[in-house]
Design a protein around this motif. Structure first.
Motif, mmCIF file in Angstrom:
data_model
loop_
_atom_site.group_PDB
_atom_site.id
_atom_site.type_symbol
_atom_site.label_atom_id
_atom_site.label_comp_id
_atom_site.label_asym_id
_atom_site.label_seq_id
_atom_site.Cartn_x
_atom_site.Cartn_y
_atom_site.Cartn_z
ATOM 1 N N GLU B 142 0.814 -1.209 0.000
ATOM 2 C CA GLU B 142 0.000 0.000 0.000
ATOM 3 C C GLU B 142 0.850 1.263 0.000
ATOM 4 N N ARG B 143 0.284 2.320 -0.555
ATOM 5 C CA ARG B 143 0.914 3.632 -0.564
ATOM 6 C C ARG B 143 1.371 3.988 0.859
ATOM 7 N N GLY B 144 2.571 4.487 0.988
ATOM 8 C CA GLY B 144 3.065 4.857 2.322
ATOM 9 C C GLY B 144 3.930 3.760 2.919
ATOM 10 N N HIS B 145 3.768 2.506 2.433
ATOM 11 C CA HIS B 145 4.697 1.440 2.825
ATOM 12 C C HIS B 145 5.724 1.321 1.718
ATOM 13 N N GLY B 146 6.789 0.586 1.974
ATOM 14 C CA GLY B 146 7.839 0.490 0.963
ATOM 15 C C GLY B 146 8.319 1.904 0.661
ATOM 16 N N ASP B 147 8.929 2.084 -0.485
ATOM 17 C CA ASP B 147 9.443 3.412 -0.832
ATOM 18 C C ASP B 147 9.736 3.416 -2.332
ATOM 19 N N GLY B 148 8.656 3.397 -3.129
ATOM 20 C CA GLY B 148 8.832 3.310 -4.577
ATOM 21 C C GLY B 148 9.084 1.868 -4.957
ATOM 22 N N VAL B 149 10.351 1.454 -4.894
ATOM 23 C CA VAL B 149 10.712 0.077 -5.239
ATOM 24 C C VAL B 149 11.784 -0.439 -4.303
ATOM 25 N N TYR B 150 11.583 -1.626 -3.777
ATOM 26 C CA TYR B 150 12.664 -2.396 -3.166
ATOM 27 C C TYR B 150 12.903 -3.574 -4.103
ATOM 28 N N LEU B 151 14.144 -3.989 -4.217
ATOM 29 C CA LEU B 151 14.465 -4.991 -5.218
ATOM 30 C C LEU B 151 15.388 -6.046 -4.625
ATOM 31 N N ASN B 152 15.101 -7.306 -4.877
ATOM 32 C CA ASN B 152 16.037 -8.365 -4.507
ATOM 33 C C ASN B 152 16.578 -8.998 -5.785
ATOM 34 N N VAL B 153 17.878 -9.149 -5.849
ATOM 35 C CA VAL B 153 18.474 -9.938 -6.927
ATOM 36 C C VAL B 153 19.319 -11.028 -6.282
ATOM 37 N N THR B 154 19.033 -12.260 -6.659
ATOM 38 C CA THR B 154 19.777 -13.405 -6.143
ATOM 39 C C THR B 154 20.442 -14.077 -7.336
ATOM 40 N N GLY B 155 21.666 -14.536 -7.149
ATOM 41 C CA GLY B 155 22.381 -15.106 -8.282
ATOM 42 C C GLY B 155 23.083 -16.406 -7.948
ATOM 43 N N VAL B 156 23.276 -17.223 -8.966
ATOM 44 C CA VAL B 156 24.111 -18.412 -8.836
ATOM 45 C C VAL B 156 25.144 -18.405 -9.968
ATOM 46 N N GLY B 157 26.285 -18.976 -9.680
ATOM 47 C CA GLY B 157 27.338 -19.031 -10.682
ATOM 48 C C GLY B 157 28.328 -20.128 -10.346
ATOM 49 N N VAL B 158 29.120 -20.476 -11.323
ATOM 50 C CA VAL B 158 30.105 -21.540 -11.132
ATOM 51 C C VAL B 158 31.422 -20.923 -10.646
ATOM 52 N N ARG B 159 32.018 -21.521 -9.624
ATOM 53 C CA ARG B 159 33.272 -20.993 -9.079
ATOM 54 C C ARG B 159 34.423 -21.274 -10.033
ATOM 55 N N ARG B 160 35.153 -20.227 -10.377
ATOM 56 C CA ARG B 160 36.312 -20.348 -11.276
ATOM 57 C C ARG B 160 37.616 -20.124 -10.542
ATOM 58 N N LEU B 161 37.524 -19.614 -9.321
ATOM 59 C CA LEU B 161 38.728 -19.221 -8.579
ATOM 60 C C LEU B 161 38.466 -19.497 -7.105
ATOM 61 N N VAL B 162 39.376 -20.190 -6.456
ATOM 62 C CA VAL B 162 39.237 -20.403 -5.017
ATOM 63 C C VAL B 162 39.957 -19.262 -4.309
ATOM 64 N N CYS B 163 39.213 -18.406 -3.649
ATOM 65 C CA CYS B 163 39.811 -17.268 -2.946
ATOM 66 C C CYS B 163 38.977 -17.020 -1.706
ATOM 67 N N GLU B 164 39.609 -16.900 -0.568
ATOM 68 C CA GLU B 164 38.861 -16.690 0.661
ATOM 69 C C GLU B 164 39.793 -16.200 1.757
ATOM 70 N N PRO B 165 39.215 -15.566 2.788
ATOM 71 C CA PRO B 165 40.061 -14.978 3.824
ATOM 72 C C PRO B 165 41.043 -15.981 4.439
ATOM 73 N N GLY B 166 40.655 -17.253 4.487
ATOM 74 C CA GLY B 166 41.542 -18.265 5.064
ATOM 75 C C GLY B 166 42.848 -18.439 4.296
ATOM 76 N N LEU B 167 42.896 -17.967 3.070
ATOM 77 C CA LEU B 167 44.110 -18.113 2.258
ATOM 78 C C LEU B 167 45.052 -16.911 2.386
#
Lengths: 336, 336
Positions: B142-167
């Motif tokens: 309803e009008r007054g809730h939200g704020d124009g548009v909120y948007l969620n984008v979720t993605g999946v992909g194949v890992r090509r590089l192993v990189c992480e804080p543990g390294l």
């Protein structure tokens, strides 16, 4: 609820600082939202999936945001609804719910303890169906925007069953998996604060276990569709449009509980258009009808048949036919 | 913008009926949101993915909701930001952005034509990086809730590089991929309606192309982290915590443009904590330093080194050290 080390007394409500990505956000994630996750992969803003995809298999992805009001209702809450809703969308694509993400948009001033209740409920609901919640996101918007909590759950899963509107054939049986309209009526009685003799709970539930039980009949299962916003009539109307076939149903065979009937009458709703969150229609070869009914709960019923033509024709009492259309405007805003 | 058959004059704004799941929702999806999708899979509330995962590869999933205000800003908009933001999160996990979902929460009364502009921008931004938008969801509040548009984008992909804080190892170089603070400053100047001599645009951009260029150095790339909410300081602080190592930087080597400097001074912001949407830090072996700089744009710079210890130590002018902490409260609410 499991114990939680978050200092609820010190921070009884969410503040904008909880959304700024700094130390407060981290505390909210670590102490509250971690309860929602099946496995915590802290080091990344994403999660490695465990899904194993064989050469002949395909992955399915589905997303839904949830803005249901009220956030807690008889039979569920926005978090359990979000998990079942997205898992059901996967199940309707024939996919076993695999891994899920959750993204929270929280209104400044929302009770942190309620947030924790929702996170715990989310985890329990995912565990029920064996889905894994692996990654998430937190945003906070100013008081007066949002509405307590909006939630997105997106899921991926491996397809176990090929079923789609293109496989529907004239002659197929239309089976509904249980009585309809409970979710919409539960939300409406809660919103209107109706006092019912026997309280009405949402049908909010996972459909994958039933789909999994139907896998041995896969050759004969042509299409599955969950009944959500817009109810049974809208679902059948969409299927009619996609398959270019007519859905003929006998309204007297559509299972509707007495309490749903009464609430619908009281509020001027039509159960055929009222929302569900744990019901589906199965379109299958007529020879599989008996076996499908045996596998599903006792509430399931054959309600009609697919015919050449288009649209939905509903045969009611005294054999009078009416043509049903999909919901054109709004019946119940923010039902999911 | 491509032509669109949606009757914008008849329905200049979104109504609650557009969120009810019936005919109006379908029209909005068919005519407006379809512009956002790479491939339309109409028959299901989910999409079959095309991702091919080899036996030795792993999938990565990431989600973000976006509540940025204003919705359109110099250098981008909520839809381009949502696509780059989620694709960048995948890239930081070493994954090539593969397939995306989008979920819209729209406020009643929002202009349908703006929605179409956003959908088109979303499609363009996904195409830039070769990601495929395959499924979506629409809710209206309803009008007054939200704020124009909120948007969620979720993605999946194949890992090509192993990189992480543990390294990350003591001795690693800390490289920033370009000058910092543009996104936060662009949003703030827009919000405050500051009139600048040279307008400042968000750095909102895909990071995957740079990560892909770095793949030949994968042995020496230990960790990647994009700088978003909370800026460079918060990102380094998180990496220090995860790796249990100290991040030592020389603040004079951190690239900051003149316009960002001026805006930060004017508004009392610290560029080290100001948001970015197209910048990352690369933690790599020192021997790879020159090659990494050669591969990245000319704006990249070595800003420090990883050492035994904890936290971030920033050496400033005259060699004075200060210890930086992550952002504790809010600097800029609703920056992404």
């Amino acid at each position: 609820m499991p114990d939680c080390r978050f200092p609820f007394e010190k921070y009884p409500v969410v503040t904008l600082a909880h959304g700024a990505g700094g130390r407060f956000t981290q505390q909210l994630i670590d102490d509250v939202f971690t309860a929602a996750l099946t496995e915590v992969q802290k080091d990344h803003d994403g999660a490695l999936l465990r899904l194993e995809v064989g050469a002949s298999e395909r992955l399915v992805m589905s997303t839904d945001s949830y803005v249901v009001k009220p956030l807690f209702f008889p039979g569920g809450n926005i978090a359990s609804l979000a998990v079942t809703g997205t898992c059901n969308d996967l199940a309707m694509c024939g996919a076993e719910p695999g891994e899920l993400s959750c993204a929270w948009i929280i209104e400044e001033g929302f009770a942190t303890e309620s947030l924790y209740r929702l996170a715990v409920s989310m985890a329990e609901t995912a565990a029920e169906v064996g889905a894994r919640l692996v990654t998430g996101d937190t945003k906070v918007v100013e008081r007066g925007h949002g509405d307590g909590v909006y939630l997105n759950v997106t899921g991926v899963g491996v397809r176990r069953l090929v079923c789609e509107p293109g496989l529907i054939r004239a002659g197929d049986s239309i089976i509904v998996s249980g009585d309809i309209g409970r979710h919409g009526c539960a939300i409406m009685t809660q919103r209107q604060d109706l006092q019912l003799q026997s309280p009405l709970a949402s049908d909010c539930a996972h459909l994958w276990p039933q789909v999994e039980d139907l896998l041995p009949l896969s050759e004969n299962i042509h299409c599955l569709r969950d009944l959500t916003r817009g109810g049974l009539a809208t679902a059948l109307s969409e299927l009619s449009q996609s398959s270019k076939l007519q859905m003929t149903i006998e309204t007297e065979r559509v299972p509707v509980s007495e309490s749903v009937s009464s609430v619908c009458e009281l509020l001027g709703l039509d159960p055929l258009y009222t929302a569900n969150e744990g019901r589906m229609v199965i379109l299958c070869s007529p020879q599989a009808e008996t076996e499908v009914l045996r596998i599903l709960d006792s509430g399931a019923a054959v309600i009609g048949r697919v015919e050449e033509g288009q649209g939905i024709v509903a045969t009611g009492a005294f054999g009078v036919d009416r043509v049903l259309d999909r919901l054109s405007g709004e019946q119940l805003p923010r039902i999911c």
